[in-house]
Design a protein around this motif. Structure first.
Motif, PDB file in Angstrom:
ATOM      1  N   TYR A 139       0.832  -1.200   0.000  1.00  0.00           N
ATOM      2  CA  TYR A 139       0.000   0.000   0.000  1.00  0.00           C
ATOM      3  C   TYR A 139       0.868   1.252   0.000  1.00  0.00           C
ATOM      4  CZ  TYR A 139       1.019   0.678   4.998  1.00  0.00           C
ATOM      5  OH  TYR A 139       1.658   0.895   6.196  1.00  0.00           O
ATOM      6  N   ILE A 140       0.264   2.343  -0.459  1.00  0.00           N
ATOM      7  CA  ILE A 140       0.864   3.662  -0.359  1.00  0.00           C
ATOM      8  C   ILE A 140      -0.247   4.688  -0.381  1.00  0.00           C
ATOM      9  CG2 ILE A 140       1.168   4.017  -2.856  1.00  0.00           C
ATOM     10  CD1 ILE A 140       3.860   5.409  -2.146  1.00  0.00           C
ATOM     11  N   HIS A 141      -0.040   5.791   0.317  1.00  0.00           N
ATOM     12  CA  HIS A 141      -1.002   6.895   0.317  1.00  0.00           C
ATOM     13  C   HIS A 141      -0.297   8.125  -0.254  1.00  0.00           C
ATOM     14  CE1 HIS A 141      -4.275   9.311   2.666  1.00  0.00           C
ATOM     15  NE2 HIS A 141      -4.109   9.754   1.430  1.00  0.00           N
ATOM     16  N   PHE A 177       4.585  -1.324  -8.160  1.00  0.00           N
ATOM     17  CA  PHE A 177       5.331  -2.320  -7.392  1.00  0.00           C
ATOM     18  C   PHE A 177       4.631  -3.682  -7.411  1.00  0.00           C
ATOM     19  CE2 PHE A 177       2.864   0.435  -4.535  1.00  0.00           C
ATOM     20  CZ  PHE A 177       2.038  -0.480  -3.882  1.00  0.00           C
ATOM     21  N   SER A 178       3.831  -3.929  -8.442  1.00  0.00           N
ATOM     22  CA  SER A 178       3.014  -5.142  -8.503  1.00  0.00           C
ATOM     23  C   SER A 178       3.823  -6.426  -8.641  1.00  0.00           C
ATOM     24  CB  SER A 178       2.028  -5.050  -9.672  1.00  0.00           C
ATOM     25  OG  SER A 178       2.717  -4.934 -10.909  1.00  0.00           O
ATOM     26  N   HIS A 179       5.061  -6.320  -9.120  1.00  0.00           N
ATOM     27  CA  HIS A 179       5.850  -7.534  -9.359  1.00  0.00           C
ATOM     28  C   HIS A 179       6.717  -7.930  -8.163  1.00  0.00           C
ATOM     29  CE1 HIS A 179       4.555  -7.701 -13.474  1.00  0.00           C
ATOM     30  NE2 HIS A 179       4.991  -6.469 -13.710  1.00  0.00           N
ATOM     31  N   VAL A 180       6.536  -7.272  -7.042  1.00  0.00           N
ATOM     32  CA  VAL A 180       7.304  -7.646  -5.849  1.00  0.00           C
ATOM     33  C   VAL A 180       6.961  -9.080  -5.453  1.00  0.00           C
ATOM     34  CG1 VAL A 180       7.642  -7.186  -3.396  1.00  0.00           C
ATOM     35  CG2 VAL A 180       7.493  -5.283  -5.015  1.00  0.00           C
ATOM     36  N   GLU A 181       7.967  -9.861  -5.212  1.00  0.00           N
ATOM     37  CA  GLU A 181       7.777 -11.269  -4.883  1.00  0.00           C
ATOM     38  C   GLU A 181       6.930 -11.421  -3.621  1.00  0.00           C
ATOM     39  OE1 GLU A 181      10.526 -15.284  -4.078  1.00  0.00           O
ATOM     40  OE2 GLU A 181      11.447 -13.303  -4.289  1.00  0.00           O
ATOM     41  N   LEU A 212       3.795 -10.647  -3.219  1.00  0.00           N
ATOM     42  CA  LEU A 212       2.673  -9.722  -3.128  1.00  0.00           C
ATOM     43  C   LEU A 212       1.401 -10.373  -3.681  1.00  0.00           C
ATOM     44  CD1 LEU A 212       2.492  -6.755  -2.151  1.00  0.00           C
ATOM     45  CD2 LEU A 212       2.538  -6.079  -4.556  1.00  0.00           C
ATOM     46  N   LEU A 213       0.332 -10.354  -2.892  1.00  0.00           N
ATOM     47  CA  LEU A 213      -0.948 -10.903  -3.324  1.00  0.00           C
ATOM     48  C   LEU A 213      -1.930  -9.810  -3.731  1.00  0.00           C
ATOM     49  CD1 LEU A 213      -1.680 -13.763  -0.740  1.00  0.00           C
ATOM     50  CD2 LEU A 213      -1.075 -13.995  -3.155  1.00  0.00           C
ATOM     51  N   ALA A 214      -1.907  -8.693  -3.011  1.00  0.00           N
ATOM     52  CA  ALA A 214      -2.822  -7.592  -3.306  1.00  0.00           C
ATOM     53  C   ALA A 214      -2.197  -6.284  -2.863  1.00  0.00           C
ATOM     54  CB  ALA A 214      -4.164  -7.810  -2.607  1.00  0.00           C
ATOM     55  N   TRP A 215      -2.670  -5.196  -3.440  1.00  0.00           N
ATOM     56  CA  TRP A 215      -2.118  -3.895  -3.085  1.00  0.00           C
ATOM     57  C   TRP A 215      -3.172  -2.820  -3.296  1.00  0.00           C
ATOM     58  CZ3 TRP A 215      -0.913  -7.037  -7.051  1.00  0.00           C
ATOM     59  CH2 TRP A 215      -1.031  -6.555  -8.363  1.00  0.00           C
ATOM     60  N   VAL A 216      -2.974  -1.689  -2.634  1.00  0.00           N
ATOM     61  CA  VAL A 216      -3.936  -0.606  -2.706  1.00  0.00           C
ATOM     62  C   VAL A 216      -3.205   0.723  -2.799  1.00  0.00           C
ATOM     63  CG1 VAL A 216      -4.134  -0.556  -0.174  1.00  0.00           C
ATOM     64  CG2 VAL A 216      -5.917   0.505  -1.582  1.00  0.00           C
ATOM     65  N   PHE A 217      -3.706   1.574  -3.673  1.00  0.00           N
ATOM     66  CA  PHE A 217      -3.247   2.950  -3.832  1.00  0.00           C
ATOM     67  C   PHE A 217      -4.306   3.868  -3.235  1.00  0.00           C
ATOM     68  CE2 PHE A 217       0.001   4.674  -6.986  1.00  0.00           C
ATOM     69  CZ  PHE A 217       0.915   3.667  -6.765  1.00  0.00           C
ATOM     70  N   PHE A 218      -3.901   4.719  -2.316  1.00  0.00           N
ATOM     71  CA  PHE A 218      -4.771   5.785  -1.831  1.00  0.00           C
ATOM     72  C   PHE A 218      -4.249   7.097  -2.418  1.00  0.00           C
ATOM     73  CE2 PHE A 218      -4.719   2.660   1.711  1.00  0.00           C
ATOM     74  CZ  PHE A 218      -6.063   2.300   1.699  1.00  0.00           C
ATOM     75  N   VAL A 219      -5.109   7.824  -3.096  1.00  0.00           N
ATOM     76  CA  VAL A 219      -4.690   9.069  -3.746  1.00  0.00           C
ATOM     77  C   VAL A 219      -5.657  10.182  -3.353  1.00  0.00           C
ATOM     78  CG1 VAL A 219      -4.110  10.199  -5.909  1.00  0.00           C
ATOM     79  CG2 VAL A 219      -3.812   7.729  -5.695  1.00  0.00           C
ATOM     80  N   VAL A 235      -9.423   5.280  -4.070  1.00  0.00           N
ATOM     81  CA  VAL A 235      -8.878   3.981  -3.664  1.00  0.00           C
ATOM     82  C   VAL A 235      -8.779   3.083  -4.890  1.00  0.00           C
ATOM     83  CG1 VAL A 235      -9.166   1.982  -2.152  1.00  0.00           C
ATOM     84  CG2 VAL A 235      -9.998   4.240  -1.414  1.00  0.00           C
ATOM     85  N   ARG A 236      -7.567   2.627  -5.204  1.00  0.00           N
ATOM     86  CA  ARG A 236      -7.352   1.709  -6.319  1.00  0.00           C
ATOM     87  C   ARG A 236      -6.864   0.383  -5.763  1.00  0.00           C
ATOM     88  NH1 ARG A 236      -6.490   4.479 -11.138  1.00  0.00           N
ATOM     89  NH2 ARG A 236      -6.873   2.459 -12.127  1.00  0.00           N
ATOM     90  N   LEU A 237      -7.636  -0.677  -5.957  1.00  0.00           N
ATOM     91  CA  LEU A 237      -7.331  -2.001  -5.427  1.00  0.00           C
ATOM     92  C   LEU A 237      -6.942  -2.946  -6.555  1.00  0.00           C
ATOM     93  CD1 LEU A 237     -10.437  -2.046  -3.144  1.00  0.00           C
ATOM     94  CD2 LEU A 237      -8.134  -2.369  -2.237  1.00  0.00           C
ATOM     95  N   ARG A 238      -5.873  -3.698  -6.355  1.00  0.00           N
ATOM     96  CA  ARG A 238      -5.417  -4.671  -7.344  1.00  0.00           C
ATOM     97  C   ARG A 238      -5.041  -5.975  -6.648  1.00  0.00           C
ATOM     98  NH1 ARG A 238      -7.476  -1.287  -9.787  1.00  0.00           N
ATOM     99  NH2 ARG A 238      -6.808  -0.194 -11.674  1.00  0.00           N
ATOM    100  N   SER A 239      -5.046  -7.079  -7.418  1.00  0.00           N
ATOM    101  CA  SER A 239      -4.830  -8.384  -6.808  1.00  0.00           C
ATOM    102  C   SER A 239      -4.242  -9.377  -7.793  1.00  0.00           C
ATOM    103  CB  SER A 239      -6.174  -8.920  -6.288  1.00  0.00           C
ATOM    104  OG  SER A 239      -6.123 -10.301  -6.035  1.00  0.00           O
ATOM    105  N   LYS A 240      -3.551 -10.368  -7.250  1.00  0.00           N
ATOM    106  CA  LYS A 240      -3.071 -11.509  -8.027  1.00  0.00           C
ATOM    107  C   LYS A 240      -3.873 -12.765  -7.711  1.00  0.00           C
ATOM    108  CE  LYS A 240       1.700  -9.827  -8.272  1.00  0.00           C
ATOM    109  NZ  LYS A 240       3.104 -10.093  -7.905  1.00  0.00           N
ATOM    110  N   GLY A 241      -4.958 -12.624  -6.996  1.00  0.00           N
ATOM    111  CA  GLY A 241      -5.759 -13.782  -6.623  1.00  0.00           C
ATOM    112  C   GLY A 241      -6.956 -13.448  -5.753  1.00  0.00           C
ATOM    113  N   PRO A 242      -6.765 -12.811  -4.604  1.00  0.00           N
ATOM    114  CA  PRO A 242      -7.899 -12.457  -3.746  1.00  0.00           C
ATOM    115  C   PRO A 242      -8.915 -11.568  -4.475  1.00  0.00           C
ATOM    116  CG  PRO A 242      -5.831 -12.215  -2.560  1.00  0.00           C
ATOM    117  CD  PRO A 242      -5.460 -12.477  -3.983  1.00  0.00           C
TER     118      PRO A 242
END
Length: 315
Positions: A217-219, A242-246, A248-255, A263-270
């Motif tokens: 995550y990052i804000h 930073f989606s390719h960090v080993e 990492l399952l999910a991440w969120v951008f707060f802008v 809020v931007r949410l991304r995932s590799k599975g969940p």
């Protein structure tokens, strides 16, 4: 369903096409691509595209400005919008008949006629489906419409890298390319990046955090955006930095925006749209958006995301 939509298009002399707020390439591609198909096929009809514009995507399509009275007796089609609160321009309610065309989960089945296909890579792919179903009956696709649909498809498939890319996606892309537009021009405009955004990307890579070894995550605060002279829309483009960090399952951008926090949410599975719907949002299982208003709410989003990933790892 496609036949019913085509009958409605044939029935109305004026058609107004909407899509979601904060437009992305698929929203603009499906909206503009459908408009181009209708205009090419039925030149006697009035066709308008409406909604707020994104300066970085004006190369794709520009919106029309119309008066409220134009909705009287008009067919309204809404593309690529899962939830009615996210429809850009609330005047869609003034139309005579409303059609929803979308590939997100149908959690809000608004409209008089609903066509949702969650197996499609994009709503632009669905518009290509619609065109092909009526091609033998006279529907026409020109290079302008094909260019827009192509932009929508590559936008939502991450240039064919995402798991939603199918054999159908590639077949349709080949058909679009046959119309003769320049795919390199589309790619160049979609993925060019300014120096200030490159420098902000460096900041993101230095300051993002990972918790539970799997949630990133990052804000990006208003002060940070001001320091790098970037808008919230521009900053949001860096969501996969930073989606390719080993691990990492999910991440969120707060802008930060002037009156809310994007809020931007991304995932590799969940399935992250489960989180998005709890915070005024929605979207795809692996790519969703939401809106919050306080720092406390961002922590609540992060807590929900951590819980989701913990459950996912436990399966």
């Amino acid at each position: 369903m496609r036949e019913e939509i085509l009958k409605k298009i044939q029935q109305y002399d004026r058609i107004i096409i909407h899509r979601h707020v904060r437009p992305d390439p698929d929203a603009l591609g499906s909206q503009g691509g459908l408009a181009s198909i209708i205009q090419a096929s039925f030149p006697e009809k009035e066709v308008f595209v409406v909604g707020e514009e994104d300066a970085g995507l004006l190369f794709l399509n520009k919106m029309n400005e119309i008066e409220d009275e134009m909705y009287n007796g008009s067919l309204v089609i809404i593309c690529d919008t899962a939830n009615s609160p996210r429809i850009s321009d609330p005047r869609y309610r003034l139309g005579d008949f409303v059609i929803k065309i979308d590939h997100h989960p149908n959690e809000d089945p608004y409209g008089d006629l609903v066509w949702v296909d969650t197996t499609a890579s994009s709503t632009s792919e669905m518009i290509m489906d619609l065109y092909l179903s009526g091609a033998d009956s006279g529907l026409k696709l020109n290079d302008r419409g094909a260019r827009l649909l192509y932009a929508g498809i590559i936008g939502d498939t991450g240039r064919f890298l995402f798991s939603n890319t199918s054999m159908k996606t590639h077949r349709y892309t080949a058909l679009l390319l046959e119309t003769g537009f320049s795919p390199s021009e589309v790619h160049e405009n979609l993925y060019k990046i300014s120096e200030k955004l490159v420098r902000l990307n460096g900041y993101v890579l230095q300051h993002f955090s990972i918790v539970d070894d799997c949630v990133g995550y990052i804000h990006l605060t208003s002060d940070t955006l001001k320091e790098f002279n970037t808008s919230a829309s521009e900053a949001s483009l860096l969501v996969n930095s930073f989606s390719h960090v080993e691990g990492l399952l999910a991440w969120v951008f707060f802008v930060d925006e002037p009156d809310q926090i994007r809020v931007r949410l991304r995932s590799k599975g969940p399935v992250v749209n489960k989180v998005a719907v709890k915070f005024n949002g929605g979207g795809h299982p692996r790519a969703s958006g939401a809106t919050v208003y306080t720092e406390e709410e961002t922590q609540s989003v992060l807590a929900e995301l951590r819980k989701l990933c913990k459950e996912y790892k436990a399966k």
